[in-house]
Design an enzyme around this catalytic site. Sequence first.
Site, PDB file in Angstrom:
ATOM      1  N   SER A 164     -10.897 -32.127 -26.411  1.00 51.82           N
ATOM      2  CA  SER A 164     -12.343 -32.295 -26.270  1.00 51.82           C
ATOM      3  C   SER A 164     -12.654 -33.117 -25.026  1.00 51.82           C
ATOM      4  CB  SER A 164     -12.919 -33.004 -27.496  1.00 51.82           C
ATOM      5  OG  SER A 164     -12.653 -32.267 -28.657  1.00 51.82           O
TER       6      SER A 164
HETATM    7  N1  SAH Z   1      -9.496 -33.620 -31.115  1.00 49.71           N
HETATM    8  C1  SAH Z   1      -8.538 -32.714 -30.546  1.00 49.71           C
HETATM    9  C2  SAH Z   1      -9.175 -31.348 -30.564  1.00 49.71           C
HETATM   10  C3  SAH Z   1      -8.250 -30.227 -30.424  1.00 49.71           C
HETATM   11  S1  SAH Z   1      -9.074 -28.635 -30.503  1.00 49.71           S
HETATM   12  C4  SAH Z   1      -8.233 -33.164 -29.141  1.00 49.71           C
HETATM   13  O1  SAH Z   1      -9.191 -33.642 -28.497  1.00 49.71           O
HETATM   14  O2  SAH Z   1      -7.101 -33.055 -28.666  1.00 49.71           O
HETATM   15  C5  SAH Z   1      -9.065 -28.318 -32.219  1.00 49.71           C
HETATM   16  C6  SAH Z   1      -7.735 -28.310 -32.862  1.00 49.71           C
HETATM   17  O3  SAH Z   1      -7.905 -27.889 -34.218  1.00 49.71           O
HETATM   18  C7  SAH Z   1      -6.721 -27.348 -32.242  1.00 49.71           C
HETATM   19  O4  SAH Z   1      -5.592 -28.076 -31.854  1.00 49.71           O
HETATM   20  C8  SAH Z   1      -6.416 -26.357 -33.370  1.00 49.71           C
HETATM   21  O5  SAH Z   1      -5.065 -25.935 -33.336  1.00 49.71           O
HETATM   22  C9  SAH Z   1      -6.755 -27.176 -34.598  1.00 49.71           C
HETATM   23  N2  SAH Z   1      -7.071 -26.420 -35.820  1.00 49.71           N
HETATM   24  C10 SAH Z   1      -7.895 -25.349 -35.964  1.00 49.71           C
HETATM   25  N3  SAH Z   1      -7.922 -24.947 -37.248  1.00 49.71           N
HETATM   26  C11 SAH Z   1      -7.126 -25.800 -37.950  1.00 49.71           C
HETATM   27  C12 SAH Z   1      -6.745 -25.903 -39.321  1.00 49.71           C
HETATM   28  N4  SAH Z   1      -7.191 -25.038 -40.248  1.00 49.71           N
HETATM   29  N5  SAH Z   1      -5.902 -26.896 -39.678  1.00 49.71           N
HETATM   30  C13 SAH Z   1      -5.419 -27.776 -38.748  1.00 49.71           C
HETATM   31  N6  SAH Z   1      -5.725 -27.716 -37.444  1.00 49.71           N
HETATM   32  C14 SAH Z   1      -6.577 -26.751 -37.036  1.00 49.71           C
END
Ligand code: SAH
Length: 215
Positions: free
Chosen positions: A50
């Site tokens: 993000s």
């Molecule tokens: N806050 C993180 C955001 C990563 S993007 C950062 O800033 O690094 C969102 C993340 O959610 C991705 O890594 C994706 O793989 C994860 N994601 C999506 N669906 C998910 C689920 N059902 N369970 C666990 N992780 C999930």
Amino acid sequence: MVEHLQRYGVISSMKVAEVMETIDRALFVPDGASAYADSPMAIGYNATISAPHMHATCLQLLEQNLQPGMHALDVGSGTGYLTACFAIMVGPQGRAVGVEHIPELVASSIKNIEKSAAAPLLKEGSLSVHAGDGRQGWPECAPYDAIHVGAAAPEIPQALLDQLKPGGRMVIPVGNMFQDLKVVDKNMDGSISIRSETSVRYVPLTSRDAQLRGY
Ligand code: SAH
């Protein structure tokens, strides 16, 4: 980066400014990427880290629920950046848990955290990151004072509501094409209050297969 966010009024909390200075974003973005630019960035597997202003906004919304000794859950922990920030805020007496469904991202997030100021907390065990479906939360360390969801859910998962402590707060993007960042408070009597903070655009909270297919 932090000064810029303060100047533009995104960060008003000293505590949040401090933690974002303590956890160096450069350790969490792909090599060579412009770590301090205020935009999301691809991290592989159809996921993104993000933008700094979203990290700051979520930390501020959760600040009262990230006091020393409290429990925090970061669903969709991706790079591990926010999980590390949570761990610093709740401290060694608290508990910060990340859940991410792409095992490769779990492994790389642990490497990132090991290079960061949160490394001792990972070693001591007050910070951990797990592979799993975050829609189920992480019951072992529940109930949580703070839950952050880093991917947009079509609706708020019941398991996450169940794992929120009375007095606890969850910040979660909800929607499909159009998403709102929702602030969900569990009141002391167990009832739930929900408000919309702002419009956002996150990757979906979905199954691993759907994500790897490109949704
Ligand atoms: N806050 C993180 C955001 C990563 S993007 C950062 O800033 O690094 C969102 C993340 O959610 C991705 O890594 C994706 O793989 C994860 N994601 C999506 N669906 C998910 C689920 N059902 N369970 C666990 N992780 C999930």
